[in-house]
Design a protein around this motif. Sequence first.
Motif, PDB file in Angstrom:
ATOM      1  N   LEU A  20       0.844  -1.185   0.000  1.00 40.18           N
ATOM      2  CA  LEU A  20       0.000   0.000   0.000  1.00 40.18           C
ATOM      3  C   LEU A  20       0.884   1.241   0.000  1.00 40.18           C
ATOM      4  CD1 LEU A  20      -2.692  -0.980   2.665  1.00 40.18           C
ATOM      5  CD2 LEU A  20      -2.605  -1.523   0.225  1.00 40.18           C
ATOM      6  N   SER A  21       0.416   2.272  -0.668  1.00 43.46           N
ATOM      7  CA  SER A  21       1.104   3.559  -0.681  1.00 43.46           C
ATOM      8  C   SER A  21       0.169   4.623  -0.143  1.00 43.46           C
ATOM      9  CB  SER A  21       1.529   3.939  -2.100  1.00 43.46           C
ATOM     10  OG  SER A  21       2.428   3.000  -2.638  1.00 43.46           O
ATOM     11  N   CYS A  22       0.750   5.605   0.492  1.00 44.16           N
ATOM     12  CA  CYS A  22       0.001   6.752   0.996  1.00 44.16           C
ATOM     13  C   CYS A  22       0.776   7.999   0.594  1.00 44.16           C
ATOM     14  CB  CYS A  22      -0.159   6.671   2.496  1.00 44.16           C
ATOM     15  SG  CYS A  22      -0.923   8.121   3.246  1.00 44.16           S
ATOM     16  N   ALA A  23       0.235   8.720  -0.375  1.00 41.27           N
ATOM     17  CA  ALA A  23       0.882   9.928  -0.863  1.00 41.27           C
ATOM     18  C   ALA A  23       0.316  11.134  -0.130  1.00 41.27           C
ATOM     19  CB  ALA A  23       0.656  10.073  -2.360  1.00 41.27           C
ATOM     20  N   ALA A  24       1.215  11.974   0.363  1.00 38.35           N
ATOM     21  CA  ALA A  24       0.809  13.139   1.144  1.00 38.35           C
ATOM     22  C   ALA A  24       1.119  14.424   0.407  1.00 38.35           C
ATOM     23  CB  ALA A  24       1.526  13.143   2.487  1.00 38.35           C
ATOM     24  N   SER A  25       0.211  15.375   0.541  1.00 40.13           N
ATOM     25  CA  SER A  25       0.471  16.711   0.004  1.00 40.13           C
ATOM     26  C   SER A  25       1.044  17.572   1.114  1.00 40.13           C
ATOM     27  CB  SER A  25      -0.817  17.336  -0.512  1.00 40.13           C
ATOM     28  OG  SER A  25      -1.712  17.536   0.569  1.00 40.13           O
ATOM     29  N   GLY A  26       1.701  18.652   0.754  1.00 38.92           N
ATOM     30  CA  GLY A  26       2.207  19.562   1.776  1.00 38.92           C
ATOM     31  C   GLY A  26       3.682  19.397   2.020  1.00 38.92           C
ATOM     32  N   ARG A  27       4.351  20.521   2.245  1.00 38.33           N
ATOM     33  CA  ARG A  27       5.794  20.511   2.412  1.00 38.33           C
ATOM     34  C   ARG A  27       6.217  20.057   3.801  1.00 38.33           C
ATOM     35  NH1 ARG A  27       6.845  26.565   0.646  1.00 38.33           N
ATOM     36  NH2 ARG A  27       4.838  26.747   1.713  1.00 38.33           N
ATOM     37  N   THR A  28       5.247  19.934   4.730  1.00 38.20           N
ATOM     38  CA  THR A  28       5.602  19.579   6.101  1.00 38.20           C
ATOM     39  C   THR A  28       5.499  18.090   6.375  1.00 38.20           C
ATOM     40  OG1 THR A  28       3.319  19.988   6.811  1.00 38.20           O
ATOM     41  CG2 THR A  28       4.897  21.824   6.970  1.00 38.20           C
ATOM     42  N   PHE A  29       5.313  17.289   5.327  1.00 42.57           N
ATOM     43  CA  PHE A  29       5.141  15.851   5.517  1.00 42.57           C
ATOM     44  C   PHE A  29       6.264  15.259   6.350  1.00 42.57           C
ATOM     45  CE2 PHE A  29       4.092  11.523   4.637  1.00 42.57           C
ATOM     46  CZ  PHE A  29       5.282  10.868   4.386  1.00 42.57           C
ATOM     47  N   ARG A  30       7.477  15.710   6.119  1.00 47.34           N
ATOM     48  CA  ARG A  30       8.618  15.084   6.754  1.00 47.34           C
ATOM     49  C   ARG A  30       8.600  15.188   8.267  1.00 47.34           C
ATOM     50  NH1 ARG A  30      13.319  15.797   4.988  1.00 47.34           N
ATOM     51  NH2 ARG A  30      12.793  16.500   2.891  1.00 47.34           N
ATOM     52  N   TRP A  31       7.813  16.097   8.817  1.00 42.15           N
ATOM     53  CA  TRP A  31       7.782  16.286  10.265  1.00 42.15           C
ATOM     54  C   TRP A  31       6.684  15.468  10.940  1.00 42.15           C
ATOM     55  CZ3 TRP A  31      12.247  17.947  10.974  1.00 42.15           C
ATOM     56  CH2 TRP A  31      12.813  18.936  10.161  1.00 42.15           C
ATOM     57  N   TYR A  32       5.844  14.809  10.160  1.00 40.19           N
ATOM     58  CA  TYR A  32       4.715  14.080  10.713  1.00 40.19           C
ATOM     59  C   TYR A  32       5.047  12.606  10.940  1.00 40.19           C
ATOM     60  CZ  TYR A  32       1.377  17.848   9.956  1.00 40.19           C
ATOM     61  OH  TYR A  32       0.695  19.045  10.033  1.00 40.19           O
ATOM     62  N   ALA A  33       4.587  12.090  12.069  1.00 38.79           N
ATOM     63  CA  ALA A  33       4.539  10.646  12.217  1.00 38.79           C
ATOM     64  C   ALA A  33       3.443  10.122  11.286  1.00 38.79           C
ATOM     65  CB  ALA A  33       4.206  10.273  13.651  1.00 38.79           C
ATOM     66  N   MET A  34       3.614   8.899  10.829  1.00 39.25           N
ATOM     67  CA  MET A  34       2.624   8.297   9.953  1.00 39.25           C
ATOM     68  C   MET A  34       2.187   6.962  10.521  1.00 39.25           C
ATOM     69  SD  MET A  34       2.252  10.523   7.595  1.00 39.25           S
ATOM     70  CE  MET A  34       1.209   9.578   6.482  1.00 39.25           C
ATOM     71  N   GLY A  35       0.923   6.674  10.327  1.00 37.83           N
ATOM     72  CA  GLY A  35       0.393   5.402  10.816  1.00 37.83           C
ATOM     73  C   GLY A  35      -0.503   4.750   9.781  1.00 37.83           C
ATOM     74  N   TRP A  36      -0.580   3.447   9.887  1.00 41.40           N
ATOM     75  CA  TRP A  36      -1.552   2.684   9.099  1.00 41.40           C
ATOM     76  C   TRP A  36      -2.528   2.039  10.073  1.00 41.40           C
ATOM     77  CZ3 TRP A  36      -2.379   2.649   3.968  1.00 41.40           C
ATOM     78  CH2 TRP A  36      -1.352   3.094   3.130  1.00 41.40           C
ATOM     79  N   PHE A  37      -3.808   2.135   9.733  1.00 41.16           N
ATOM     80  CA  PHE A  37      -4.879   1.561  10.523  1.00 41.16           C
ATOM     81  C   PHE A  37      -5.741   0.716   9.599  1.00 41.16           C
ATOM     82  CE2 PHE A  37      -4.396   4.139  14.379  1.00 41.16           C
ATOM     83  CZ  PHE A  37      -3.518   5.112  13.904  1.00 41.16           C
TER      84      PHE A  37
END
Length: 124
Positions: A20-37
């Motif tokens: 699975l892929s999750c593409a994010a918009s926004g330049r601040t993506f790198r600062w976010y934790a990411m989770g899969w549910f």
Amino acid sequence: QVQLVESGGGLVQAGGSLRLSCAASGRTFRWYAMGWFRQPPGKERDVVAAISWSGGTTRYEDSVKGRFTIPRDNAKNTVYLQMNSLKPEDTAVYYCAAGSSGSATMDPSLYDYWGQGTQVTVSS
């Protein structure tokens, strides 16, 4: 604001793999934790895996340890869920989420943005 779009779901036989892929918009993506549910039919949504903003910390729900991994590519604003040795009980709608805490938390209340979900069906 972060917008998330999942892809890669589908139908697979037990024992198979999906990414699975999750593409994010926004330049601040790198600062976010990411989770899969995931949310199986008729059940509540539950955590599968999480990764810190740097990728240095990952956490997994017990039933997927050793089978799933959650790599991220900050240059591509994308997080993945590599799923191997799939089982029928992995059938669910899978969601990705972004958390501003930056930490690899398994608590859904600490995630601020959610994707629309992608269906994964594992046949026996």
